[in-house]
Design a protein around this motif. Structure first.
Motif, PDB file in Angstrom:
ATOM      1  N   PHE A 557       0.814  -1.207   0.000  1.00  0.00           N
ATOM      2  CA  PHE A 557       0.000   0.000   0.000  1.00  0.00           C
ATOM      3  C   PHE A 557       0.848   1.258   0.000  1.00  0.00           C
ATOM      4  O   PHE A 557       1.698   1.440   0.859  1.00  0.00           O
ATOM      5  N   MET A 558       0.590   2.126  -0.999  1.00  0.00           N
ATOM      6  CA  MET A 558       1.283   3.413  -1.121  1.00  0.00           C
ATOM      7  C   MET A 558       2.764   3.280  -1.480  1.00  0.00           C
ATOM      8  O   MET A 558       3.529   4.188  -1.206  1.00  0.00           O
ATOM      9  N   GLU A 580       3.062   9.944   5.023  1.00  0.00           N
ATOM     10  CA  GLU A 580       3.317  10.006   6.454  1.00  0.00           C
ATOM     11  C   GLU A 580       3.295   8.650   7.117  1.00  0.00           C
ATOM     12  O   GLU A 580       4.073   8.357   7.993  1.00  0.00           O
ATOM     13  N   MET A 581       2.351   7.802   6.691  1.00  0.00           N
ATOM     14  CA  MET A 581       2.144   6.546   7.396  1.00  0.00           C
ATOM     15  C   MET A 581       2.935   5.407   6.802  1.00  0.00           C
ATOM     16  O   MET A 581       3.282   5.423   5.625  1.00  0.00           O
ATOM     17  N   GLU A 582       3.157   4.376   7.618  1.00  0.00           N
ATOM     18  CA  GLU A 582       3.632   3.077   7.119  1.00  0.00           C
ATOM     19  C   GLU A 582       4.845   3.185   6.230  1.00  0.00           C
ATOM     20  O   GLU A 582       4.917   2.568   5.181  1.00  0.00           O
ATOM     21  N   LEU A 599       9.426  -2.008   9.065  1.00  0.00           N
ATOM     22  CA  LEU A 599       8.842  -0.670   9.105  1.00  0.00           C
ATOM     23  C   LEU A 599       9.878   0.297   9.644  1.00  0.00           C
ATOM     24  O   LEU A 599      10.562  -0.005  10.626  1.00  0.00           O
ATOM     25  N   TRP A 661       7.321 -18.470  31.725  1.00  0.00           N
ATOM     26  CA  TRP A 661       5.926 -18.183  31.986  1.00  0.00           C
ATOM     27  C   TRP A 661       5.393 -19.084  33.093  1.00  0.00           C
ATOM     28  O   TRP A 661       4.672 -18.635  33.980  1.00  0.00           O
TER      29      TRP A 661
ATOM     30  N   LEU B 153       2.133  -6.448  29.289  1.00  0.00           N
ATOM     31  CA  LEU B 153       1.580  -7.291  30.346  1.00  0.00           C
ATOM     32  C   LEU B 153       2.388  -7.059  31.616  1.00  0.00           C
ATOM     33  O   LEU B 153       3.619  -7.115  31.590  1.00  0.00           O
ATOM     34  N   LYS B 163       5.572  -8.869  29.549  1.00  0.00           N
ATOM     35  CA  LYS B 163       5.555  -9.094  28.102  1.00  0.00           C
ATOM     36  C   LYS B 163       5.214  -7.797  27.378  1.00  0.00           C
ATOM     37  O   LYS B 163       4.572  -6.912  27.947  1.00  0.00           O
ATOM     38  N   GLU B 168       1.145  -2.382  14.447  1.00  0.00           N
ATOM     39  CA  GLU B 168       1.421  -1.256  13.571  1.00  0.00           C
ATOM     40  C   GLU B 168       0.486  -0.094  13.823  1.00  0.00           C
ATOM     41  O   GLU B 168       0.629   0.945  13.192  1.00  0.00           O
ATOM     42  N   GLN B 189      -6.110   4.450  14.117  1.00  0.00           N
ATOM     43  CA  GLN B 189      -5.055   5.096  13.366  1.00  0.00           C
ATOM     44  C   GLN B 189      -4.872   6.487  13.925  1.00  0.00           C
ATOM     45  O   GLN B 189      -5.770   7.047  14.528  1.00  0.00           O
ATOM     46  N   SER B 192      -3.950  12.170  12.326  1.00  0.00           N
ATOM     47  CA  SER B 192      -3.294  12.875  11.229  1.00  0.00           C
ATOM     48  C   SER B 192      -3.183  12.017   9.990  1.00  0.00           C
ATOM     49  O   SER B 192      -2.970  12.499   8.907  1.00  0.00           O
ATOM     50  N   ALA B 193      -3.330  10.700  10.145  1.00  0.00           N
ATOM     51  CA  ALA B 193      -3.128   9.816   9.001  1.00  0.00           C
ATOM     52  C   ALA B 193      -4.440   9.390   8.383  1.00  0.00           C
ATOM     53  O   ALA B 193      -4.469   8.540   7.523  1.00  0.00           O
ATOM     54  N   THR B 196      -4.576   9.282   4.642  1.00  0.00           N
ATOM     55  CA  THR B 196      -3.563   8.571   3.873  1.00  0.00           C
ATOM     56  C   THR B 196      -3.529   7.073   4.137  1.00  0.00           C
ATOM     57  O   THR B 196      -2.777   6.356   3.512  1.00  0.00           O
ATOM     58  N   THR B 197      -4.294   6.591   5.099  1.00  0.00           N
ATOM     59  CA  THR B 197      -4.275   5.139   5.298  1.00  0.00           C
ATOM     60  C   THR B 197      -5.315   4.478   4.437  1.00  0.00           C
ATOM     61  O   THR B 197      -6.250   5.082   3.967  1.00  0.00           O
ATOM     62  N   ASP B 198      -5.115   3.199   4.269  1.00  0.00           N
ATOM     63  CA  ASP B 198      -5.990   2.359   3.479  1.00  0.00           C
ATOM     64  C   ASP B 198      -7.427   2.499   3.958  1.00  0.00           C
ATOM     65  O   ASP B 198      -7.733   2.187   5.102  1.00  0.00           O
ATOM     66  N   HIS B 199      -8.286   2.977   3.084  1.00  0.00           N
ATOM     67  CA  HIS B 199      -9.642   3.231   3.544  1.00  0.00           C
ATOM     68  C   HIS B 199     -10.619   2.153   3.120  1.00  0.00           C
ATOM     69  O   HIS B 199     -11.803   2.285   3.281  1.00  0.00           O
ATOM     70  N   ARG B 200     -10.061   1.092   2.544  1.00  0.00           N
ATOM     71  CA  ARG B 200     -10.981   0.082   2.040  1.00  0.00           C
ATOM     72  C   ARG B 200     -11.734  -0.564   3.184  1.00  0.00           C
ATOM     73  O   ARG B 200     -11.225  -0.722   4.286  1.00  0.00           O
ATOM     74  N   LYS B 211       0.020 -15.047  24.126  1.00  0.00           N
ATOM     75  CA  LYS B 211       0.365 -14.287  25.331  1.00  0.00           C
ATOM     76  C   LYS B 211       1.795 -14.550  25.772  1.00  0.00           C
ATOM     77  O   LYS B 211       2.489 -13.655  26.220  1.00  0.00           O
ATOM     78  N   GLU B 215       4.005 -13.427  19.887  1.00  0.00           N
ATOM     79  CA  GLU B 215       3.926 -13.401  18.421  1.00  0.00           C
ATOM     80  C   GLU B 215       2.491 -13.281  17.956  1.00  0.00           C
ATOM     81  O   GLU B 215       1.578 -13.839  18.574  1.00  0.00           O
TER      82      GLU B 215
END
Lengths: 715, 262
Positions: A557-558, A580-582, A599, A661, B153, B163, B168, B189, B192-193, B196-200, B211, B215
């Motif tokens: 994207f972009m 600006e993003m990503e 990123l 843990w 955590l 943790k 993103e 988000q 300000s973005a 410009t971010t994916d609006h789909r 936890k 990951e």
């Protein structure tokens, strides 16, 4: 904090009380000797800069030699001629023109001094008039006054230079011997510049070298990947090494804006543009050509920006960069510049024009070297409303023999595209229709390596389609074109060598309605990324041109930048700080599988480190291909080992995390047990920790719906 | 069975869950932001936003068994932290109160004296506003989500960082599965973005993390605006998400979810 204000009488009073005499005799003050007054500057770069002009007071003066020796009667006339010539270049200071006279013969001595107001004008005058032919016997020899001083200081005795002990340099090509055959790339994000290995097998990067504020503006690799160049206020520098990056050489060029390497990395061209003293004039341009390894200036070019902006649209600094284009591959023997009605071709033995003069081509607007041979293609547009048609010419250097030319009728504009091996040249010609209301595009295809250089004309199936992009397959015989007027254009593939028609170009296929506006061929050909940048927001299609089928479609994207690694195994896509993003980059396999992404905020540049062409001979390459299966067995085994090792490492890491843990859990359980009684109290005796448990009971309810009596038998 | 709600109308109300009747209203000088019942439900901790001259504050109220005996009185009022306090909850055994908010620092207070007992380490703590906080079922550890695009955590008793989960996008809501070792982060988000971010449609995800291994396991898409709230069904077999788009989505896990192995 406000500055303390002291009154003069307070100062005098204080001085008097301390016994200090405030009246100073400035003439009695003795400054320490030397230019720097004995103080060591911590800005040493400034003093090592050869281009600094020290104010000797005579920096604005030039000496013009080889003037005619004339008697008194002709003084005024000669002076008038000189004045006329030199006033055109700058403003001669009042009483700035002096022609000394021999006191005995009463004739001029044959030279004169001219003083301007600024050193720039003087330099410009020297550049422009040195070698000027007044008449056959008198050719001006012009020098800066200060230069005489410099040359006169050369000692009469020749002293042999000191021999410095030999320190072997590092192996600058060491990165090519990486055991895992990885490639490097440089990225710039924020204030950091990092060089990293692309370790695709482990889906990650490995740091080679990182430095904050390594460059003051941008970085650039040399064409064979040996050096990384950085750009600073005082000039440029190159870095390289075996395992890390050391500064190998510096090149002084104050306010340098752009740089360019010669293809064989022998020379570095640097460019700067300066505001003129007279605001109505064009900027002053300075271009230096350095020998990369020694740092010596081989040649400089100084002049007004007008001289360097012929033809192509002015770019960021007002010129179309690079101004000097190198020809003939890695030999670095020739470079050329577009001028008004001429092309100036220089050679690097003496750094002067071949045959001491430029190639005169009336109205030339563009030229382009073959990437491999010493051939220039140049384009002259149509003149005189159609009386003189446009033409494309192929000229051989250094003989200047025209190998081929073609007149193009009704052509409004054209662009030249060379194939990477110099085998083909495509000239995209925009032609007016008969009514002159619209243009349509055709291609003139030159087969350079064939006898007499045959030319073929190609028009698209739909002539009126606008051409959005064109690209030759590197090292191959095919090319791709994006064309069409729809929001989703078509992409067509052609081959110069199809199976049934060896001498003619033929179309392989047309892909309709694609979200693409840019073409990125793999450096080895065969595969291509059809990309939709800008308005298409980062669409990617990985296409196999041999099979004519799509391998994968994906999206970054972009995305603003796309670059294949030099081996054609991986594709990097990046989003730079234009958005600006990503910000950051993705690494894909050649068939479109996303391997990993990183990123990085404020991301500015991503550049793969180029590789030099292989050192193997053609026979050796063939042999390797033949026995590839045998060689690859060894690597397959290695790959297996690595992946097994990886899982082992992974498993170990996870086991440790789980163990850690478990320790936490048991600790919490213990604490909870201890507190259990307390909790019960808080809940007024309720034993359970669970929230109010509800019981689901199944209840059978019998409900009498109806009661009726039916008599069956009547006795 | 009682429900406590806090509102921007500067009141906190107690309700009877079975009948829906309002039992009591507490009044404050500024919007109420967060509410939590103590173990045993005899106390409630309430946070109020900074408003005009009032700073943000943490209030402890005694909850009477019989609603008719309920009083407005506060057992304890803690003032101090800068900025808005987005969440305050009870620590184990009601001895402590854990607060987190705009200044990105997690604090542990003594619930009787109101003294500040501990503050989270600045180096390892969040760097931007903490938007959300949720406790584990037994209260031994809790999860915080922040606009710095991460969730952390912590051990409730010692305030040690255990943790960190990195995403993103800024995190607006966090939830912990009562059944498996999963945590869920929902976010949005930067304002300000927005353009410009994916609006789909459907691009906003609730992200699931393991936890223990920190990951990412996967995500559940569907919202077309930032996710503001997440909650697990106590049986662990479904969860709900609420978003800026005005929708609440209920998700039931299919059998494969319970067999996830990294």
């Amino acid at each position: 904090m406000a500055a303390e204000v002291m009154l003069m009488n307070e100062i005098e009073a204080k001085a008097a009380s301390m016994g200090i005499d405030l009246i100073i005799d400035f003439n009695s003050i003795q400054l320490p000797r030397g230019e720097d007054c004995g103080i060591v500057s911590d800005d040493e770069d400034v003093y090592h800069d050869d281009h600094l002009e020290f104010d000797s007071g005579f920096g604005n003066v030039i000496v013009v030699d080889n003037l005619p020796v004339v008697p008194r009667e002709k003084f005024e006339k000669l002076e008038g001629v000189i004045r006329k010539i030199y006033s055109q270049i700058g403003v001669i200071k009042e009483d700035g023109l002096w022609m000394p006279v021999d006191p005995e013969t009463k004739k001029t001595l044959g030279y004169c001094f001219i003083e301007y107001n600024t050193p720039q004008e003087a330099e410009l005058a020297k550049e422009k008039t040195n070698g000027y032919k007044l008449d056959r016997a008198h050719i001006f020899a012009v020098n800066m006054f200060d230069d005489f001083d410099k040359y006169m200081r050369v000692p009469d005795e020749w002293a042999p230079p000191e021999i410095k002990p030999y320190t072997p340099g590092e192996n600058l090509q060491k990165w090519l011997t990486d055991e895992k055959a990885r490639d490097q790339f440089v990225i710039r994000a924020g204030t950091d510049t990092e060089v990293l290995w692309n370790d695709a097998r482990q889906s990650k990067t490995e740091l080679v070298y990182k430095r904050t504020y390594w460059t003051e503006s941008f970085v650039q690799w040399s064409p064979l990947g040996t050096y990384l160049a950085t750009v600073h206020r005082q000039g440029a520098a190159v870095w390289g090494g075996a395992n890390t990056f050391n500064r190998l050489m510096r090149y002084a060029h104050p306010q340098v804006k752009l740089i360019d390497f010669s293809p064989g990395e022998k020379f570095l061209v640097t460019y700067s543009s300066h505001e003129p003293s007279n605001p109505r004039d064009a900027n002053r341009v300075v271009i230096n050509i350095f020998d990369v390894r020694t740092g010596k200036v081989m040649r400089d070019f100084k002049g007004s920006a007008d001289e360097f902006t012929i033809g192509g649209a002015g770019g960021v600094a007002g010129v179309s960069w690079p101004v000097f284009r190198w020809g003939g591959g890695k030999e670095d023997k020739y470079f050329a510049k577009l001028g008004k009605n001429m092309i100036s071709v220089y050679e690097t033995e003496t750094f002067s024009l071949i045959d001491k003069k430029s190639l005169k081509v009336e109205n030339v607007v563009d030229f382009s070297w073959s990437p491999t041979d010493l051939i220039l293609a140049l384009f002259v547009p149509e003149l005189g409303g159609g009386n003189q048609p446009a033409r494309v010419s192929l000229v051989q250097i250094p003989s200047k023999v025209e190998l081929r030319q073609k007149n193009l009728f009704s052509v409004s504009d054209c662009k030249m595209y060379w194939q990477s091996n110099g085998e083909y040249l495509a000239v995209k010609a925009d032609r007016y229709t008969k009514t002159k209301k619209s243009t349509y595009t055709g291609f003139e295809l030159f087969r350079i390596k064939e006898r007499d250089i045959p030319i073929e004309v190609l028009e698209l199936d739909n002539k009126n389609d606008k051409i959005i992009a064109f690209a030759w397959e590197p090292k191959g015989h095919r090319f791709a074109v994006i064309h069409g007027d729809n929001p989703r254009p078509d992409i067509s593939f052609y081959s110069m060598k199809s199976s049934h028609n060896l001498g003619r170009v033929s179309k392989l296929t047309t892909l309709k309605g694609k979200q693409a506006n840019a073409l990125f061929w793999s450096p080895g050909g065969r595969f291509i990324v059809l990309a939709g940048l800008k308005g298409f927001n980062g669409q990617l299609e990985f296409f196999n041109v041999d099979e004519l089928e799509t391998m994968a479609t994906a999206e970054h994207f972009m995305a603003t930048d796309i670059e294949w690694d030099p081996t054609g195994r991986y594709v990097a896509t990046a989003v730079t700080s234009v958005h600006e993003m990503e910000n950051g980059f993705n690494i894909w396999s050649f068939h479109g599988k996303l391997l990993y992404r990183i990123l990085k905020d404020h991301f500015f540049q991503f550049l793969w480190r180029p590789r030099p062409p292989p050192f193997l001979s053609a026979e050796k390459e063939e042999e390797i291909l033949k026995y590839l299966k045998k060689y690859s067995k060894k690597y397959d085994a290695e790959d297996q080992d690595v992946s097994m090792l990886l899982s082992e490492q992974d498993r170990e890491k996870r086991r440790m995390l789980k163990e850690e843990w478990e320790k936490w859990i048991s600790e919490w359980r213990r604490a909870s047990e201890e507190e259990k009684l307390e909790r019960q109290k808080l809940r007024d005796g309720e034993a359970s920790d669970e929230e109010e448990e509800y019981e689901a009971k199944e209840v059978e309810v019998e409900e009498i719906l109806d009661f009726s009596e039916e008599v069956l038998f009547e006795e | 069975m009682r429900l406590i709600t806090g509102s921007a109308d500067q009141t906190v109300k107690l309700w009877n869950v079975q009948t829906g009747a309002q039992l009591y209203t507490f009044n404050f000088g500024s919007p109420a932001r967060s509410v939590d019942f103590s173990v045993g439900d005899k106390l409630a901790v309430i946070t109020t936003d900074p408003f005009m001259e009032l700073t943000s504050a943490i209030h402890v109220k005694r909850i009477a068994r019989d609603p008719t005996e309920q009083t407005e009185e506060s057992e304890l009022v803690i003032k101090g932290p800068q900025g808005r306090i987005n969440r305050a909850v009870w620590g184990p055994l009601n001895r402590t109160i854990v607060s987190a908010g705009e200044d990105a620092v997690i604090r542990i207070w003594d619930s009787e004296t109101g003294k500040l007992l501990r503050e989270a380490d600045k180096e390892s703590g969040h760097k931007k506003t903490i938007t959300s906080l949720t406790k584990s079922a037994d209260g031994s550890h809790f999860l915080t989500g922040s606009l710095d695009k991460s969730a952390k955590l912590w051990d409730t008793r010692s305030l040690t960082l255990i943790k960190t989960y990195v995403t993103e996008r800024p995190v607006n809501a966090v939830a912990m599965s009562p059944l498996l070792d999963h945590v869920v982060l929902g976010g949005g988000q930067d304002a300000s973005a927005v353009t410009t971010t994916d609006h789909r449609a459907g691009k906003f995800e609730a992200k699931f993390f393991d936890k223990i291994l920190q990951e990412e396991i996967g995500g559940v898409k569907g919202h077309f605006g930032p996710i503001n709230a997440l909650a697990f069904n106590p049986d662990g077999k479904s969860f709900s998400s609420g978003g800026e788009d005005g929708y609440v989505r209920l998700h039931h896990f299919d059998p494969d979810y319970f067999n996830i192995k990294i």
